[in-house]
Design a protein around this motif. Structure first.
Motif, PDB file in Angstrom:
ATOM      1  N   LEU A   1       0.876  -1.168   0.000  1.00  0.00           N
ATOM      2  CA  LEU A   1       0.000   0.000   0.000  1.00  0.00           C
ATOM      3  C   LEU A   1       0.912   1.216   0.000  1.00  0.00           C
ATOM      4  N   GLY A   2       1.074   1.805  -1.192  1.00  0.00           N
ATOM      5  CA  GLY A   2       2.107   2.815  -1.349  1.00  0.00           C
ATOM      6  C   GLY A   2       1.717   4.226  -0.981  1.00  0.00           C
ATOM      7  N   GLY A   3       0.489   4.473  -0.593  1.00  0.00           N
ATOM      8  CA  GLY A   3       0.078   5.831  -0.284  1.00  0.00           C
ATOM      9  C   GLY A   3      -0.339   6.571  -1.540  1.00  0.00           C
ATOM     10  N   LEU A   4      -1.230   7.544  -1.389  1.00  0.00           N
ATOM     11  CA  LEU A   4      -1.739   8.338  -2.509  1.00  0.00           C
ATOM     12  C   LEU A   4      -2.327   7.457  -3.608  1.00  0.00           C
ATOM     13  N   GLY A   5      -2.977   6.366  -3.183  1.00  0.00           N
ATOM     14  CA  GLY A   5      -3.694   5.519  -4.127  1.00  0.00           C
ATOM     15  C   GLY A   5      -2.873   4.468  -4.827  1.00  0.00           C
ATOM     16  N   GLN A   6      -1.625   4.230  -4.425  1.00  0.00           N
ATOM     17  CA  GLN A   6      -0.790   3.208  -5.047  1.00  0.00           C
ATOM     18  C   GLN A   6      -0.951   1.893  -4.279  1.00  0.00           C
ATOM     19  N   ASN A   7      -1.520   0.881  -4.942  1.00  0.00           N
ATOM     20  CA  ASN A   7      -1.784  -0.407  -4.306  1.00  0.00           C
ATOM     21  C   ASN A   7      -1.345  -1.535  -5.230  1.00  0.00           C
ATOM     22  N   ILE A   8      -0.590  -2.484  -4.679  1.00  0.00           N
ATOM     23  CA  ILE A   8      -0.104  -3.628  -5.451  1.00  0.00           C
ATOM     24  C   ILE A   8      -0.411  -4.909  -4.676  1.00  0.00           C
ATOM     25  N   ALA A   9      -0.982  -5.895  -5.356  1.00  0.00           N
ATOM     26  CA  ALA A   9      -1.192  -7.218  -4.770  1.00  0.00           C
ATOM     27  C   ALA A   9      -0.657  -8.265  -5.739  1.00  0.00           C
ATOM     28  N   ARG A  10       0.088  -9.227  -5.214  1.00  0.00           N
ATOM     29  CA  ARG A  10       0.603 -10.323  -6.035  1.00  0.00           C
ATOM     30  C   ARG A  10       0.331 -11.650  -5.333  1.00  0.00           C
ATOM     31  N   PHE A  11       0.075 -12.654  -6.133  1.00  0.00           N
ATOM     32  CA  PHE A  11      -0.204 -13.993  -5.621  1.00  0.00           C
ATOM     33  C   PHE A  11       0.516 -15.007  -6.503  1.00  0.00           C
ATOM     34  N   ASP A  12       1.348 -15.853  -5.887  1.00  0.00           N
ATOM     35  CA  ASP A  12       2.046 -16.920  -6.600  1.00  0.00           C
ATOM     36  C   ASP A  12       1.700 -18.246  -5.935  1.00  0.00           C
ATOM     37  N   HIS A  13       1.454 -19.236  -6.748  1.00  0.00           N
ATOM     38  CA  HIS A  13       1.201 -20.576  -6.211  1.00  0.00           C
ATOM     39  C   HIS A  13       1.774 -21.611  -7.169  1.00  0.00           C
ATOM     40  N   SER A  14       2.403 -22.643  -6.596  1.00  0.00           N
ATOM     41  CA  SER A  14       2.984 -23.715  -7.398  1.00  0.00           C
ATOM     42  C   SER A  14       2.970 -24.996  -6.591  1.00  0.00           C
ATOM     43  N   GLN A  15       2.720 -26.111  -7.275  1.00  0.00           N
ATOM     44  CA  GLN A  15       2.801 -27.403  -6.596  1.00  0.00           C
ATOM     45  C   GLN A  15       2.999 -28.513  -7.610  1.00  0.00           C
ATOM     46  N   ASN A  16       3.627 -29.590  -7.151  1.00  0.00           N
ATOM     47  CA  ASN A  16       3.815 -30.769  -7.976  1.00  0.00           C
ATOM     48  C   ASN A  16       2.516 -31.568  -8.028  1.00  0.00           C
ATOM     49  N   ILE A  17       1.961 -31.757  -9.231  1.00  0.00           N
ATOM     50  CA  ILE A  17       0.775 -32.576  -9.411  1.00  0.00           C
ATOM     51  C   ILE A  17       1.155 -34.056  -9.380  1.00  0.00           C
ATOM     52  N   THR A  18       2.267 -34.380 -10.023  1.00  0.00           N
ATOM     53  CA  THR A  18       2.886 -35.701  -9.944  1.00  0.00           C
ATOM     54  C   THR A  18       4.364 -35.476  -9.657  1.00  0.00           C
ATOM     55  N   PRO A  19       5.126 -36.534  -9.404  1.00  0.00           N
ATOM     56  CA  PRO A  19       6.552 -36.322  -9.141  1.00  0.00           C
ATOM     57  C   PRO A  19       7.302 -35.627 -10.264  1.00  0.00           C
ATOM     58  N   ARG A  20       6.761 -35.654 -11.488  1.00  0.00           N
ATOM     59  CA  ARG A  20       7.474 -35.061 -12.616  1.00  0.00           C
ATOM     60  C   ARG A  20       6.707 -33.924 -13.292  1.00  0.00           C
ATOM     61  N   LEU A  21       5.571 -33.539 -12.744  1.00  0.00           N
ATOM     62  CA  LEU A  21       4.750 -32.474 -13.327  1.00  0.00           C
ATOM     63  C   LEU A  21       4.453 -31.423 -12.275  1.00  0.00           C
ATOM     64  N   ASN A  22       4.810 -30.181 -12.580  1.00  0.00           N
ATOM     65  CA  ASN A  22       4.530 -29.060 -11.681  1.00  0.00           C
ATOM     66  C   ASN A  22       3.717 -28.020 -12.440  1.00  0.00           C
ATOM     67  N   LEU A  23       2.698 -27.472 -11.789  1.00  0.00           N
ATOM     68  CA  LEU A  23       1.877 -26.405 -12.352  1.00  0.00           C
ATOM     69  C   LEU A  23       1.828 -25.240 -11.376  1.00  0.00           C
ATOM     70  N   GLY A  24       1.678 -24.040 -11.908  1.00  0.00           N
ATOM     71  CA  GLY A  24       1.641 -22.879 -11.036  1.00  0.00           C
ATOM     72  C   GLY A  24       1.005 -21.678 -11.705  1.00  0.00           C
ATOM     73  N   ILE A  25       0.795 -20.642 -10.910  1.00  0.00           N
ATOM     74  CA  ILE A  25       0.228 -19.393 -11.394  1.00  0.00           C
ATOM     75  C   ILE A  25       0.893 -18.237 -10.674  1.00  0.00           C
ATOM     76  N   ASN A  26       1.164 -17.160 -11.410  1.00  0.00           N
ATOM     77  CA  ASN A  26       1.579 -15.883 -10.841  1.00  0.00           C
ATOM     78  C   ASN A  26       0.535 -14.854 -11.251  1.00  0.00           C
ATOM     79  N   ALA A  27       0.045 -14.061 -10.316  1.00  0.00           N
ATOM     80  CA  ALA A  27      -0.975 -13.069 -10.621  1.00  0.00           C
ATOM     81  C   ALA A  27      -0.610 -11.741  -9.972  1.00  0.00           C
ATOM     82  N   GLN A  28      -0.912 -10.666 -10.672  1.00  0.00           N
ATOM     83  CA  GLN A  28      -0.607  -9.315 -10.187  1.00  0.00           C
ATOM     84  C   GLN A  28      -1.788  -8.395 -10.467  1.00  0.00           C
ATOM     85  N   ARG A  29      -2.099  -7.558  -9.487  1.00  0.00           N
ATOM     86  CA  ARG A  29      -3.127  -6.540  -9.642  1.00  0.00           C
ATOM     87  C   ARG A  29      -2.631  -5.269  -8.968  1.00  0.00           C
ATOM     88  N   PHE A  30      -2.614  -4.144  -9.704  1.00  0.00           N
ATOM     89  CA  PHE A  30      -2.317  -2.879  -9.039  1.00  0.00           C
ATOM     90  C   PHE A  30      -3.150  -1.761  -9.640  1.00  0.00           C
TER      91      PHE A  30
END
Length: 645
Positions: free
Chosen positions: A152-181
């Motif tokens: 929350l940067g003040g004077l209306g500056q707001n940033i939110a980020r969300f990252d998530h990742s996990q192994n679905i199988t021992p050899r397959l990983n999926l994830g997402i990165n998201a940003q909103r400001f």
């Protein structure tokens, strides 16, 4: 409210995913030819034999390392040094210039040679706010990994980020990165109740994944990269409400904006796939696919305000409104071989690109016209590298040629004590530089290839508590393309040079740390390229621990650029162009901050632009881009919370 809803939804999603965890196995990527990654960190057990998850159990790798046959797994960053730098300009060490506010159009402060040859689109003002394809992290996790960030940067500056990742199988990983400001207007508004108080909005996300076969010979990495960015264009401060002091700085009290009904919007969709297969020991084949689609739209629904301020240079078709939309598409395939032979890493490729630009602009309220530009390009390339045993010291050579057009050659030596390199490139103009038509600007150029020869070197001198790295960059440029004072694309055919001398100094006496970064730049022809003569960053910090659990860093930061006729901004084309009426910079920017860490949670509290409102070098306001003031003194807060189980 929206930003908190975003955090809550992301947290629920993360919690749900924990119930679906499957434990991954160990193993290395891209075996056979040594072209992949090594083993991840081992899972630690406590005295109760419970599994302990943390940064050591969620490692990531980068496509570049796999591409270059380097075995590298990176740990999650838990350092709080520099954590207060949430602003994109600060994160770029002030080598990025924007319109004074978060999320506004941006450009590089210094000259940068073209890195990838071939015709490019040319709309890059919002690129820093998208996830860079080459920087996306691919994970191998022993438990679901979630990372929450809020500033929350003040004077209306707001940033939110969300990252998530996990192994679905021992050899397959999926994830997402998201940003909103989001950002609110700093001038040209009647306050928070104004229906047009919002300045910028950004949505960006990446869906990514990686898979390796059971025999470790096949590796696949892919991502879908999206950007949706919009900005209300203000055109800068109206000059009749400004008070310029004798030192060139400004005083203002909510001055009016030049534009009130203009808006830019950019949407990008990028599909990127990398895959490789080990055919034999030291020999692999690979394929890279890219599909990019970009739409840039600009509207100004009431031109009376722009006419009153003489903002647009021409009115070719309509005196009431302006509407334009430019679409860009790219299909690119790269096929190659790579591996190792007698201590050398090698790579050879064939690259094909099919790209198009389609523009639409209004002739009246009800009729439109179009223009179109297509390209079909073919490239061949070769890359060689020799790494010493620790892989931090290397010599590389690179060559790429576009049949009948672009060309680049690069050689570099990196050691513990110095870095030196030479880079020569002939590059095509961007599509925007070649062709553009709208209600206010138009051109159709047959520009020559831009040529630059670049030499750079850096020394790494270190003592027990002091690190000193002087650096020299020299550029000899010819056929340089720029935008003149009327915002029209031009080409300067005569050669000219740019020399930049700088140094990075770090001193750590005890719990204190002092860091300085300085650059001195000379341009032999500043009629077409303008860079401040002097730029400096300085940071001082003091670290200590409170009650053995709270790690604190108190600090202050100072930034300065010398005054110069900085390029101003034309939102119609998203390009910065020459101007000769208003000087920018010449002001000392200061801020004070506290960075902290409790267990794995990091926090910051800072006073940005702390010197605003005081006389002398710490004054009331200044421009980074002419007529666009840098946001004034404000209080910012942020936190980062990584979750590993």
């Amino acid at each position: 409210m929206k930003k908190w809803l975003f955090i809550i939804v992301c947290s629920i999603w993360s919690a749900v995913s924990y119930g679906q965890i499957r434990m991954p196995g160990n193993g290395s990527f891209g075996g056979g030819g040594g072209g992949g990654l090594g083993q991840g960190g081992q899972v630690k057990l406590d005295d109760s034999t419970k599994m302990i998850y943390g940064p050591h159990t969620s490692r990531y790798f980068l496509e570049e390392d796999v591409f270059n046959n380097r075995k590298t797994l990176y740990a999650i960053d838990t350092s709080y040094d520099g954590f207060h730098r949430y602003n994109f300009v600060q994160r770029a060490d002030f080598q990025l210039v924007d319109l004074g506010n978060l999320g506004t159009a941006s450009r590089s402060l210094f000259y940068r040679p073209v890195e990838q040859i071939g015709t490019q689109f040319g709309y890059d003002a919002y690129t820093p706010y998208a996830y860079a394809i080459q920087d996306v992290k691919y994970y191998d996790t022993k438990s679901p990994y979630t990372n929450l960030y809020l500033a929350l940067g003040g004077l209306g500056q707001n940033i939110a980020r969300f990252d998530h990742s996990q192994n679905i199988t021992p050899r397959l990983n999926l994830g997402i990165n998201a940003q909103r400001f989001t950002t609110n207007k700093y001038f040209g508004t009647s306050g928070t109740s104004d229906s047009q108080n919002n300045l910028t909005q950004n949505w960006a996300f990446v869906f990514h994944g990686n898979y390796r076969s059971k025999d470790e010979k096949y590796l696949l990495m892919g991502q879908f990269n999206h950007l949706n960015h919009s900005a209300y264009e203000q055109g800068g401060m109206s000059s009749d409400t400004l008070n310029f002091r004798s030192d060139g700085t400004i005083e203002y009290n909510n001055p009016s904006a030049i534009l009130k009904t203009a808006q830019s919007w950019e949407r990008r969709n990028n599909w990127h796939i990398y895959q490789q297969y080990v055919l034999a020991q030291g020999f692999q084949v690979y394929h890279v696919f890219d599909y990019k689609r970009t739409i840039d739209q600009y509207v100004d629904t009431d031109l009376s305000q722009a006419q009153a301020n003489n903002f647009y240079p021409n009115y070719y078709y309509s005196n009431t409104n302006t509407l334009q939309k430019v679409r860009f598409r790219l299909f690119e395939n790269k096929f190659g071989i790579k591996g190792r032979y007698q201590g050398f890493n090698y790579r050879a490729h064939y690259r094909q690109r099919i790209l198009s630009m389609n523009g639409t602009y209004n002739l009246s309220d009800s009729t439109n016209a179009t223009y179109k530009l297509n390209r079909f390009e073919n490239f061949v390339g070769l890359w060689l590298a020799y790494y010493l045993k620790d892989s931090t010291q290397r010599a590389t050579a690179e060559f790429e040629y576009s049949l009948g057009r672009d060309f680049k050659i690069k050689g570099e030596i990196v050691s513990k004590w110095f870095t030196a390199g030479y880079y020569s490139v002939l590059s095509s103009p961007t599509m925007l530089q070649l062709m553009y038509t709208s209600n206010h600007l138009k051109w159709e150029n047959t520009s020559r290839l831009v040529n630059s020869n670049n030499i750079y070197g850096q020394l790494n001198l270190a003592a027990k508590k002091v690190h000193f790295s002087p650096r020299l960059d020299y550029h000899l440029i010819s056929n340089y393309i720029y935008y003149d004072t009327a915002a029209v694309a031009r080409q300067f055919t005569s050669p000219f040079s740019v020399i930049k001398v700088g140094a990075l100094t770090q001193w750590k006496p005890g719990k204190f740390q002092f860091l300085s970064q300085t650059y001195y730049t000379l341009v032999s022809n500043d009629n077409v390229l303008r860079i401040p003569r002097f730029m400096a960053n300085f940071r001082a910090t003091f670290d200590f621990v409170y009650y053995k659990v709270l790690f604190l860093q108190l600090g202050a930061e100072i930034h300065y650029k010398s005054t110069y006729y900085a390029d101003t901004y034309m939102p119609l084309t998203q390009q910065f162009h020459l101007q000769n009426s208003t000087k920018a910079e010449g002001v000392v920017y200061t801020e004070f901050f506290v960075n902290a860490r409790i267990n794995r949670v990091r926090l910051f509290l800072k006073m940005a632009n702390a010197g605003q409102g005081f006389q002398g070098p710490f004054n009331r306001g200044y421009f980074s881009t002419p007529l666009y003031p840098v946001v004034g003194r404000s209080l910012g807060f942020g936190l980062n919370w990584p979750l590993f189980d």
